[in-house]
Every structure is written in C-alpha cells, then in structure tokens.
Design an enzyme around this catalytic site. Structure first.
Site, mmCIF file in Angstrom:
data_model
loop_
_atom_site.group_PDB
_atom_site.id
_atom_site.type_symbol
_atom_site.label_atom_id
_atom_site.label_comp_id
_atom_site.label_asym_id
_atom_site.label_seq_id
_atom_site.Cartn_x
_atom_site.Cartn_y
_atom_site.Cartn_z
ATOM 1 N N CYS A 78 0.870 -1.177 0.000
ATOM 2 C CA CYS A 78 0.000 0.000 0.000
ATOM 3 C C CYS A 78 0.910 1.232 0.000
ATOM 4 O O CYS A 78 1.481 1.587 1.030
ATOM 5 C CB CYS A 78 -0.883 -0.022 1.242
ATOM 6 N N LEU A 79 1.078 1.823 -1.167
ATOM 7 C CA LEU A 79 1.960 2.990 -1.311
ATOM 8 C C LEU A 79 1.376 3.877 -2.399
ATOM 9 O O LEU A 79 1.124 3.410 -3.518
ATOM 10 C CB LEU A 79 3.378 2.518 -1.690
#
Length: 200
Positions: A92-93
């Site tokens: 999750c970036l």
C-alpha cells in the site's frame, strides 16, 4: 511492449546500477525475461529498523503503458509490516497507485518502498492485523518484524524470545511451519490463541 517503454526501462536500469545512491542504499534491479515486462528488485532493510540486515526481493511487472502508469510491485520475501500484506506481499503505497507521475523511475519506486520500511503508516494499512499490533503492542510488533526478517530475509538471528519453541510446539501438532509462524505472529505469540485458531 512499446519501444518508448523499453528504451525508458533500459535507461532506468543503468540509472539504478550506476547511481551512488543505489549503491549506498543497496537497491538493485534485474531482468527476469528479455521483454522488459518483468523485473526483479532488491532492497536492503534500512538501518535502525526491525528490517535491518535483511534483503528483500520484489516482483516488478511493467505495464505496456509505462511510464504513464505505475509498475505493479509486490514483495516476494515475506515481511511483517502494516503497509505490506504478510500473505501476498501487496504494497500500500500512494506512488504505486493514484500518486504516480510519468517522471518517476524504478529508482524512485525502490527508494520509496525502502523509505516505507522506515516509516510505516498504520492508519492506512495493507495488513490490518499487523497494523493493529503496531498500534496496540509496538514492542511485540518490533520483535515479530525482527523475527520475520531473520526467518525470511537473511538477517542475523536475534534472541528468539521463545518464538522457536512455540513454532515447534505447533509444528509437532501437525501445523505447517509457515502457517504456524503467521498464526503466532497474528495472535501476538499467544500460544493458546494460536492453537485454538489452528486446531479448533
């Protein structure tokens, strides 16, 4: 794959290989096949984090529309981190999603993922179980992340905190070792809770 994308990746490859920053931060990238659509990245766990001493391998899939769309990146090496799935390695970036810009490069991606290891965002998690542990029991989170780092990423073994004995207990009862590690980690190394989850 379009010629633009291939040329761009060749250039970025050289950039990672030749950059001083790449050498200093220990990031690498290599081809998996000749089509430039699949790459393998490697990052070193940053100093002063529970990932220090570990080497993490990443799968990088480059879309036809690169650099206008981001590469798809996931961890191949198992890791215990709020923003990375402990099961699938999904990350999750924001720059791998809606904050991507065509000016970004493979080097930017690898350095950003490495920076994420130093500064987790537990309020925007990929792995809710890890994020909850990070927020509610940070000491256990650190020990678990270090343990996973020595188990999966080749970091020197730390004091085990009795973790090995608990894993052996579950594997002696018939659990798969990887499943035992994940279940114990998720239940903050509470052997009764893990046993119940696996065998009830």
């Amino acid at each position: 794959m379009s010629n633009i994308a291939v040329q761009r990746i060749k250039r970025e490859f050289k950039e990672v290989a030749k950059s001083e920053e790449g050498a200093k931060c220990e990031i690498r990238v290599e081809l998996v096949n000749d089509s430039f659509t699949e790459l393998r990245g490697e990052i070193a766990g940053p100093p002063d984090t529970p990932y220090e001493g570990g080497k993490y391998h990443l799968e990088i899939k480059v879309p036809e529309t690169y650099p206008f769309n981001p590469p798809k990146v996931r961890f191949i090496t198992k890791i215990w981190h709020p923003n990375i799935s402990s099961v699938t390695g999904a990350i999750c970036l924001d720059i791998l999603k809606d904050q991507w810009a065509a000016a970004m490069t493979l080097r930017t991606v690898l350095l950003s993922i490495q920076a994420l290891l130093s500064s987790a965002e537990p309020d925007d998690p990929q792995d809710a179980v890890v994020a909850r542990q990070y927020k509610e029991n940070y000491d256990v989170f650190l020990k678990t992340a270090r343990f996973w780092c020595s188990c999966y990423a080749g970091a020197p073994k730390q004091a085990s905190n009795g973790f090995e004995e608990k894993i052996k207990w579950l594997t002696d009862m018939g659990a798969n070792e990887q499943v035992a590690i994940r279940t114990l980690s998720s239940s903050s190394w509470n052997i009764e809770k893990a046993t119940e989850e696996l065998f009830s």
